[in-house]
Design a protein around this motif. Structure first.
Motif, PDB file in Angstrom:
ATOM      1  N   LEU A 193      36.617  19.527 -22.453  1.00  0.00           N
ATOM      2  CA  LEU A 193      37.679  20.383 -22.910  1.00  0.00           C
ATOM      3  C   LEU A 193      39.032  19.507 -22.761  1.00  0.00           C
ATOM      4  O   LEU A 193      39.469  18.690 -21.954  1.00  0.00           O
ATOM      5  CB  LEU A 193      38.038  21.545 -21.494  1.00  0.00           C
ATOM      6  CG  LEU A 193      36.958  22.404 -21.552  1.00  0.00           C
ATOM      7  CD1 LEU A 193      37.173  23.499 -20.298  1.00  0.00           C
ATOM      8  CD2 LEU A 193      36.165  22.821 -22.747  1.00  0.00           C
ATOM      9  N   THR A 194      39.815  19.700 -23.943  1.00  0.00           N
ATOM     10  CA  THR A 194      41.160  19.308 -24.222  1.00  0.00           C
ATOM     11  C   THR A 194      42.271  20.447 -23.945  1.00  0.00           C
ATOM     12  O   THR A 194      43.494  19.968 -24.048  1.00  0.00           O
ATOM     13  CB  THR A 194      41.289  18.467 -25.329  1.00  0.00           C
ATOM     14  OG1 THR A 194      41.129  19.375 -26.544  1.00  0.00           O
ATOM     15  CG2 THR A 194      40.272  17.423 -25.485  1.00  0.00           C
ATOM     16  N   GLY A 195      41.907  21.752 -24.131  1.00  0.00           N
ATOM     17  CA  GLY A 195      42.765  22.732 -23.926  1.00  0.00           C
ATOM     18  C   GLY A 195      41.905  23.876 -23.412  1.00  0.00           C
ATOM     19  O   GLY A 195      40.562  23.719 -23.416  1.00  0.00           O
ATOM     20  N   ASN A 196      42.622  24.968 -23.132  1.00  0.00           N
ATOM     21  CA  ASN A 196      41.963  26.080 -22.617  1.00  0.00           C
ATOM     22  C   ASN A 196      41.192  26.849 -23.915  1.00  0.00           C
ATOM     23  O   ASN A 196      41.643  26.688 -25.087  1.00  0.00           O
ATOM     24  CB  ASN A 196      42.960  27.117 -22.368  1.00  0.00           C
ATOM     25  CG  ASN A 196      43.832  26.648 -21.023  1.00  0.00           C
ATOM     26  OD1 ASN A 196      43.441  25.714 -20.261  1.00  0.00           O
ATOM     27  ND2 ASN A 196      44.824  27.741 -20.633  1.00  0.00           N
ATOM     28  N   ILE A 197      40.048  27.458 -23.533  1.00  0.00           N
ATOM     29  CA  ILE A 197      39.250  28.068 -24.606  1.00  0.00           C
ATOM     30  C   ILE A 197      38.670  29.355 -24.223  1.00  0.00           C
ATOM     31  O   ILE A 197      38.596  29.797 -22.827  1.00  0.00           O
ATOM     32  CB  ILE A 197      37.912  26.997 -24.720  1.00  0.00           C
ATOM     33  CG1 ILE A 197      37.076  26.807 -23.456  1.00  0.00           C
ATOM     34  CG2 ILE A 197      38.653  25.617 -25.568  1.00  0.00           C
ATOM     35  CD1 ILE A 197      35.934  26.117 -23.759  1.00  0.00           C
ATOM     36  N   PHE A 198      38.161  29.835 -25.173  1.00  0.00           N
ATOM     37  CA  PHE A 198      37.374  31.302 -24.823  1.00  0.00           C
ATOM     38  C   PHE A 198      35.950  31.033 -25.458  1.00  0.00           C
ATOM     39  O   PHE A 198      35.745  30.076 -26.147  1.00  0.00           O
ATOM     40  CB  PHE A 198      37.667  32.475 -25.715  1.00  0.00           C
ATOM     41  CG  PHE A 198      38.957  33.031 -25.430  1.00  0.00           C
ATOM     42  CD1 PHE A 198      39.334  33.574 -24.188  1.00  0.00           C
ATOM     43  CD2 PHE A 198      40.147  32.975 -26.476  1.00  0.00           C
ATOM     44  CE1 PHE A 198      40.544  34.200 -23.842  1.00  0.00           C
ATOM     45  CE2 PHE A 198      41.439  33.442 -26.009  1.00  0.00           C
ATOM     46  CZ  PHE A 198      41.844  34.207 -24.856  1.00  0.00           C
ATOM     47  N   VAL A 199      35.012  31.408 -24.507  1.00  0.00           N
ATOM     48  CA  VAL A 199      33.386  31.130 -24.975  1.00  0.00           C
ATOM     49  C   VAL A 199      32.906  32.410 -24.807  1.00  0.00           C
ATOM     50  O   VAL A 199      33.129  33.308 -23.797  1.00  0.00           O
ATOM     51  CB  VAL A 199      32.899  30.258 -23.892  1.00  0.00           C
ATOM     52  CG1 VAL A 199      31.395  29.953 -24.034  1.00  0.00           C
ATOM     53  CG2 VAL A 199      33.442  28.832 -23.740  1.00  0.00           C
ATOM     54  N   ASP A 200      32.255  32.635 -25.942  1.00  0.00           N
ATOM     55  CA  ASP A 200      31.398  34.071 -26.165  1.00  0.00           C
ATOM     56  C   ASP A 200      29.996  33.639 -26.190  1.00  0.00           C
ATOM     57  O   ASP A 200      29.556  32.856 -27.101  1.00  0.00           O
ATOM     58  CB  ASP A 200      31.709  34.782 -27.521  1.00  0.00           C
ATOM     59  CG  ASP A 200      31.169  36.149 -27.846  1.00  0.00           C
ATOM     60  OD1 ASP A 200      31.502  36.948 -27.128  1.00  0.00           O
ATOM     61  OD2 ASP A 200      30.263  36.152 -28.562  1.00  0.00           O
ATOM     62  N   THR A 201      29.146  34.221 -25.429  1.00  0.00           N
ATOM     63  CA  THR A 201      27.924  34.091 -25.443  1.00  0.00           C
ATOM     64  C   THR A 201      27.137  35.239 -25.829  1.00  0.00           C
ATOM     65  O   THR A 201      27.307  36.359 -25.122  1.00  0.00           O
ATOM     66  CB  THR A 201      27.297  33.396 -24.044  1.00  0.00           C
ATOM     67  OG1 THR A 201      27.185  34.659 -23.158  1.00  0.00           O
ATOM     68  CG2 THR A 201      28.119  32.349 -23.808  1.00  0.00           C
ATOM     69  N   LYS A 202      25.793  35.287 -26.559  1.00  0.00           N
ATOM     70  CA  LYS A 202      25.030  36.436 -26.844  1.00  0.00           C
ATOM     71  C   LYS A 202      23.620  36.008 -26.952  1.00  0.00           C
ATOM     72  O   LYS A 202      23.334  34.886 -27.383  1.00  0.00           O
ATOM     73  CB  LYS A 202      25.444  37.102 -27.951  1.00  0.00           C
ATOM     74  CG  LYS A 202      26.788  37.878 -28.133  1.00  0.00           C
ATOM     75  CD  LYS A 202      26.916  38.519 -29.230  1.00  0.00           C
ATOM     76  CE  LYS A 202      28.254  39.345 -29.363  1.00  0.00           C
ATOM     77  NZ  LYS A 202      29.481  38.682 -29.209  1.00  0.00           N
ATOM     78  N   ILE A 203      22.684  36.783 -26.291  1.00  0.00           N
ATOM     79  CA  ILE A 203      21.324  36.402 -26.350  1.00  0.00           C
ATOM     80  C   ILE A 203      20.581  37.523 -26.921  1.00  0.00           C
ATOM     81  O   ILE A 203      20.682  38.681 -26.638  1.00  0.00           O
ATOM     82  CB  ILE A 203      20.617  35.958 -25.016  1.00  0.00           C
ATOM     83  CG1 ILE A 203      19.485  35.650 -24.997  1.00  0.00           C
ATOM     84  CG2 ILE A 203      20.838  36.923 -24.022  1.00  0.00           C
ATOM     85  CD1 ILE A 203      18.782  34.737 -23.835  1.00  0.00           C
ATOM     86  N   PHE A 204      19.804  37.230 -28.029  1.00  0.00           N
ATOM     87  CA  PHE A 204      18.850  38.107 -28.557  1.00  0.00           C
ATOM     88  C   PHE A 204      17.399  37.931 -28.582  1.00  0.00           C
ATOM     89  O   PHE A 204      16.913  36.797 -28.291  1.00  0.00           O
ATOM     90  CB  PHE A 204      19.255  38.139 -30.148  1.00  0.00           C
ATOM     91  CG  PHE A 204      20.652  38.176 -30.629  1.00  0.00           C
ATOM     92  CD1 PHE A 204      21.213  39.365 -30.577  1.00  0.00           C
ATOM     93  CD2 PHE A 204      21.452  37.207 -30.473  1.00  0.00           C
ATOM     94  CE1 PHE A 204      22.536  39.691 -31.283  1.00  0.00           C
ATOM     95  CE2 PHE A 204      22.945  37.205 -30.847  1.00  0.00           C
ATOM     96  CZ  PHE A 204      23.402  38.566 -30.980  1.00  0.00           C
ATOM     97  N   ASN A 205      16.808  39.113 -28.468  1.00  0.00           N
ATOM     98  CA  ASN A 205      15.356  39.035 -28.325  1.00  0.00           C
ATOM     99  C   ASN A 205      14.510  38.716 -29.592  1.00  0.00           C
ATOM    100  O   ASN A 205      15.224  38.389 -30.667  1.00  0.00           O
ATOM    101  CB  ASN A 205      14.538  40.322 -27.701  1.00  0.00           C
ATOM    102  CG  ASN A 205      14.817  41.575 -28.664  1.00  0.00           C
ATOM    103  OD1 ASN A 205      15.140  41.388 -29.684  1.00  0.00           O
ATOM    104  ND2 ASN A 205      14.814  42.480 -27.987  1.00  0.00           N
ATOM    105  N   GLU A 206      13.196  38.635 -29.713  1.00  0.00           N
ATOM    106  CA  GLU A 206      12.321  38.272 -31.005  1.00  0.00           C
ATOM    107  C   GLU A 206      12.792  39.442 -32.075  1.00  0.00           C
ATOM    108  O   GLU A 206      12.779  38.944 -33.306  1.00  0.00           O
ATOM    109  CB  GLU A 206      10.963  38.078 -30.595  1.00  0.00           C
ATOM    110  CG  GLU A 206      10.545  37.066 -29.824  1.00  0.00           C
ATOM    111  CD  GLU A 206       9.087  36.882 -29.569  1.00  0.00           C
ATOM    112  OE1 GLU A 206       8.399  36.375 -29.944  1.00  0.00           O
ATOM    113  OE2 GLU A 206       8.638  37.833 -28.626  1.00  0.00           O
ATOM    114  N   GLU A 207      13.006  40.477 -31.539  1.00  0.00           N
ATOM    115  CA  GLU A 207      13.410  41.451 -32.632  1.00  0.00           C
ATOM    116  C   GLU A 207      14.998  41.509 -33.153  1.00  0.00           C
ATOM    117  O   GLU A 207      15.252  42.163 -34.061  1.00  0.00           O
ATOM    118  CB  GLU A 207      12.942  42.964 -32.180  1.00  0.00           C
ATOM    119  CG  GLU A 207      11.426  43.117 -32.050  1.00  0.00           C
ATOM    120  CD  GLU A 207      10.880  42.520 -30.880  1.00  0.00           C
ATOM    121  OE1 GLU A 207      11.717  42.377 -29.959  1.00  0.00           O
ATOM    122  OE2 GLU A 207       9.801  42.076 -31.056  1.00  0.00           O
ATOM    123  N   GLY A 208      15.685  40.560 -32.676  1.00  0.00           N
ATOM    124  CA  GLY A 208      16.904  40.587 -33.271  1.00  0.00           C
ATOM    125  C   GLY A 208      17.832  41.317 -32.458  1.00  0.00           C
ATOM    126  O   GLY A 208      19.326  41.530 -32.796  1.00  0.00           O
TER     127      GLY A 208
END
Length: 860
Positions: A707-722
């Motif tokens: 990291l060189t600056g502040n960040i936002f991190v968005d995470t999502k996990i999907f199943n096999e059917e999307g």
């Protein structure tokens, strides 16, 4: 010889059970000139007495009668006159009984009286305070010779004194002025025939390799209440299983009967419905009905609800204790329970709170005390699949709370009289509760071990009466000469530490082992709740009225000084109360989430985490996932997010993303989508990673760039059917919290330097597109709220509330998610479920307010 038969249809019953809960009266003794002989008779007038119920405490009854209605506002609780509880108080009720048959007996059971009592019935003394004392003793009396068709029962109660092992809240909140004196648990009348059953118990063993068979054992004690021999039979029924066992008793004899699958073939159950905890399966329950019959008449009936399950503990290579349920390792995700300060919890309030625990995806409640005014709270844990760890409170381990000198190793229960009392109390509580499948162990010590002479009694009793559960000597890391290592830790913190603490600490409360109580300190309620107990003219700036509602500790955690220091350094000084609460919520959300997530991301070396605490005994600013008024705090939603069975987690220690799978099945073909933005909402990186993960494991799947600056991190996990399985959103500082490890104490590890989020003040203001639809689903009303961010900037940390016309938050209301962030162009739907019973008659208003989104309101 044992025969398998059906219960006869022509059997008559001599048994009846009556709860004495209504129509009680209460009055102080100093204004009654008469003694128990008259008070427990028809001669005593109850005009002017307080209406009461049982269970209750004296102060709880007075508040129910309209006294001290503002006791929780400001410092008013200190104005309650404690001297009025130096005298005794009388509980009085009247009840009718049918005419008894020649062989019938009447038994009265007291499940809990605090602290001393004299019991009078129809002008006669049944038991006196020199033998009827001890909050956690249970008392049973044969009152056949005392009763008539019309009866008057009077119970004179006396409060506990300094040095009595009474109910206690330690430093969690102010002590109740009456020391919880009263009949605080149920009183039951039982009309029996010539014999009765005592302490019926069902325990089970499961084939943990195949899970396709189980063995059930039924035991009970049959007691002859007469001076003549009794011949009868014990009849039992568990669904389609029926059995009969002949029993012969000598005059006044007690005989323990133990029936296993060797005597009753069908108690070896094939393909059992197992009891599982939350997120592992269904908490399946069975019912046993057990009758004792003589001359084709039922003299006594016991009903037991139980679960088929097996609890085991284990120690890893570092002597850390863990728990297995039906042979499967369970990461205990929990919080610490307290009863209401005046012991006024009801089945309805208990059920809501247990539902909250399940909704937060936790799987256990720690009861640092044998809490509850009845077995109801444990029944609900059984029903909803929540494990329970039960024991004594640290109230008895420190002189300041107990009221007499104590030992630094073994606490305050030291002399023979105290040891005998507490050993008997422990036995009474275990016999009372041991049928609950939810209870996974007994923890009779908190900060300290029991004295060896006391522990010896505990262990001997459990060997005979409940050997199927682990015994855990203390919540703290200790080693007993009798029971060995506790395998637990209780090294704090209880005050704020940053999110990275849980990942980088290797000595204290960090993510390793079984942390039996820990947390980030202040967890503020919403403004609507705060306004109920902080006087209007004391709301801002912060002052000692706020400090009074922190904790009752004399040494720490008695102000918001630490929270304010954290806020000032991380986010900048608050301009006003609304700004203060917004920043406090974000600190609360991120800090509490990280605590649970670290224990999940490090599941290979963690076995349990207990947030200190779950709830509050009175309106508080510390240690709570929902407030005294049952409104969730920001931490509630962060815990719910953190504990989703399948989740992506940011590791503050390594700057990596972990995938966690705590379901009972392996996952494969899942897709993780990770997006990184700067604080101006510019997309810096986007990765898609395939996730394959076995059950009960965590794995690093991606590492962020330095990291060189502040960040936002968005995470999502999907199943096999999307389909979206889980999402998570972080604001991460390039500058991490740093700690002064050498100055760590029992409260917390202080910071040498703080992470810096002051640039969040520059987020552009945006307006969200909000729509809401209302529908009915069974007994519930469901609001579906669709929120779209049409701007090019991230909408950060949005809180949704449903309010009535008075501006009060509708509670309980179960939101699918809250305190959410929305990416540019993204649309999210949240659902809120409210029971029709809890819906206001007036118009409902939806309110949305975010970090960079002004308050929006709309009628729904």
């Amino acid at each position: 010889m044992l025969l398998l038969v059906s219960c006869g249809k022509n059997e008559k019953s001599e048994y009846k059970s009556i709860k004495l809960s209504e129509n009680w009266k209460l009055h102080p003794s100093d204004s009654i000139v008469r003694q128990g002989e008259i008070i427990a008779s028809q001669e005593q007038s109850v005009e002017g007495w307080f209406e009461a119920k049982v269970p209750s405490t004296v102060l709880g009854t007075l508040t129910a009668n309209g006294l001290y209605g503002d006791a929780f506002v400001g410092k008013n609780i200190t104005d309650i006159d404690k001297t009025q509880f130096d005298k005794s108080w009388w509980y009085r009720t009247e009840f009718d009984l049918p005419q008894l048959g020649d062989n019938q007996h009447v038994i009265i059971d007291f499940d809990g009286i605090s602290y001393y009592a004299n019991v009078w019935l129809n002008g006669k003394l049944v038991a006196s305070r020199d033998s009827l004392y001890g909050t956690y003793r249970r008392f049973s009396f044969d009152i056949t010779s005392f009763v008539t068709e019309k009866n008057t029962l009077a119970v004179e109660v006396f409060r506990g004194q300094a040095g009595d092992p009474n109910v206690g809240f330690a430093d969690w909140n102010p002590r109740p002025a009456d020391e919880n004196m009263g009949i605080f648990r149920e009183v039951t009348l039982k009309i029996t025939g010539s014999a009765k059953l005592n302490n019926t118990y069902v325990h089970t063993k499961v084939n943990t390799q195949t899970l396709d068979e189980a063995w059930v054992t039924v035991e009970t004690e049959v007691e002859n209440l007469t001076d003549a021999p009794v011949n009868g039979e014990l009849k039992g029924k568990i669904e389609s299983i029926s059995f009969t066992y002949p029993v012969s008793l000598q005059p006044n004899e007690k005989k323990k009967i133990v029936l296993t699958s060797e005597q009753v073939k069908d108690l070896h159950i094939k393909q059992p419905r197992l009891w599982w905890c939350n997120n592992m399966g269904n908490p399946e329950l069975y019912d046993l009905e057990l009758n004792f019959l003589t001359d084709n008449a039922v003299t006594y009936t016991d009903s037991v609800t139980f679960g088929i399950r097996q609890i085991e503990d284990f120690f890893d290579g570092d002597d850390r204790r863990g728990i297995k349920l039906n042979g499967k390792k369970v990461l205990l995700k929990s919080a610490g329970w307290t009863d209401d300060i005046f012991l006024r919890d009801t089945p309805e309030t208990n059920e809501l709170q247990v539902q909250y625990v399940k909704d937060m995806n936790m799987n256990m409640i720690r009861f640092e005390n044998f809490w509850g005014t009845s077995q109801n709270i444990y029944d609900l844990c059984d029903k909803y699949g929540l494990l329970a760890l039960v024991g004594w409170s640290c109230q008895w381990e420190w002189e300041a709370y107990y009221g007499k000198p104590c030992d630094e190793t073994y606490g305050c229960i030291l002399n023979d009289q105290e040891i005998d009392l507490i050993a008997e109390s422990f036995a009474d509580q275990v016999l009372w509760l041991r049928n609950h499948p939810s209870i996974i162990g007994w923890m009779p010590g908190s900060d300290m071990l029991p004295a060896p002479k006391l522990e010896e009694k505990y262990l001997a009793f459990l060997k005979e009466s409940d050997s199927s559960r682990p015994y855990i000597g203390a919540a703290k890391e200790r080693t007993s000469e009798l029971s060995g290592k506790t395998g637990t830790k209780m090294a704090g913190p209880y005050e704020y530490v940053g999110p990275n603490y849980w990942y980088i600490d290797t000595k204290f409360g960090g993510a390793f082992g079984f942390n039996t109580e820990t947390g980030i300190g202040a967890q503020l309620p919403v403004l609507e709740s705060i306004e109920k107990f902080i006087p209007k003219d004391k709301l801002w700036p912060l002052n000692d009225y706020w400090g009074f509602h922190c904790t009752a500790s004399a040494t720490a955690m008695n102000s918001l000084k630490v929270l304010t220091e954290v806020m000032d350094n991380k986010y900048g000084k608050a301009d006003n109360l609304e700004d203060y609460l917004l920043k406090a919520d974000l600190i609360n959300y991120d800090g509490t989430r990280a605590m649970f997530e670290a224990f999940r991301a490090n599941i290979d070396k963690t076995t349990g985490i207990v947030q200190w605490m779950l709830n509050s005994a009175w309106p508080s600013l510390y240690w709570q996932l929902y407030d005294y008024y049952k409104v969730p705090t920001a931490a509630y939603y962060s815990v719910k997010k953190a504990n989703q069975p399948i989740q992506l987690i940011y590791n503050y220690g390594t700057n990596a993303i972990h995938a966690v799978n705590e379901t009972m099945s392996d996952i494969k073909g899942h897709k993780a989508v990770i997006q990184v933005f700067d604080t101006k909402s510019k997309l810096l990186d986007k990765k898609e990673v395939e996730v394959t993960l076995t059950t009960n494991t965590a794995s690093e799947i991606f590492k962020l760039q330095e990291l060189t600056g502040n960040i936002f991190v968005d995470t999502k996990i999907f199943n096999e059917e999307g389909e979206l399985v889980a999402d998570n959103f972080y604001c991460i500082s390039a500058k991490q919290d740093e700690y002064d490890w050498d100055k760590t104490d029992w409260v917390h590890t202080s910071a040498k330097a703080y992470s810096d989020f002051k640039d969040l003040a520059q987020l552009p203001a945006i307006t969200l597109d909000v729509k809401c639809e209302k529908a009915e689903s069974g007994n519930d009303v469901v609001y579906s709220v669709t929120i779209k961010n049409t701007s090019s900037d991230i909408s950060f940390f949005n809180n949704l509330k449903l309010k009535d016309n008075n501006g009060d938050i509708i509670c309980p209301a179960f939101w699918s998610d809250n305190y959410i962030s929305i990416l540019p162009g993204e649309e999210k739907m949240l659902k809120c479920k409210i029971s029709k019973h809890d819906m206001p008659d007036s118009t409902v208003t939806l309110e949305v307010k975010g970090w960079n989104c002004s308050r929006m309101s709309m009628g729904v």
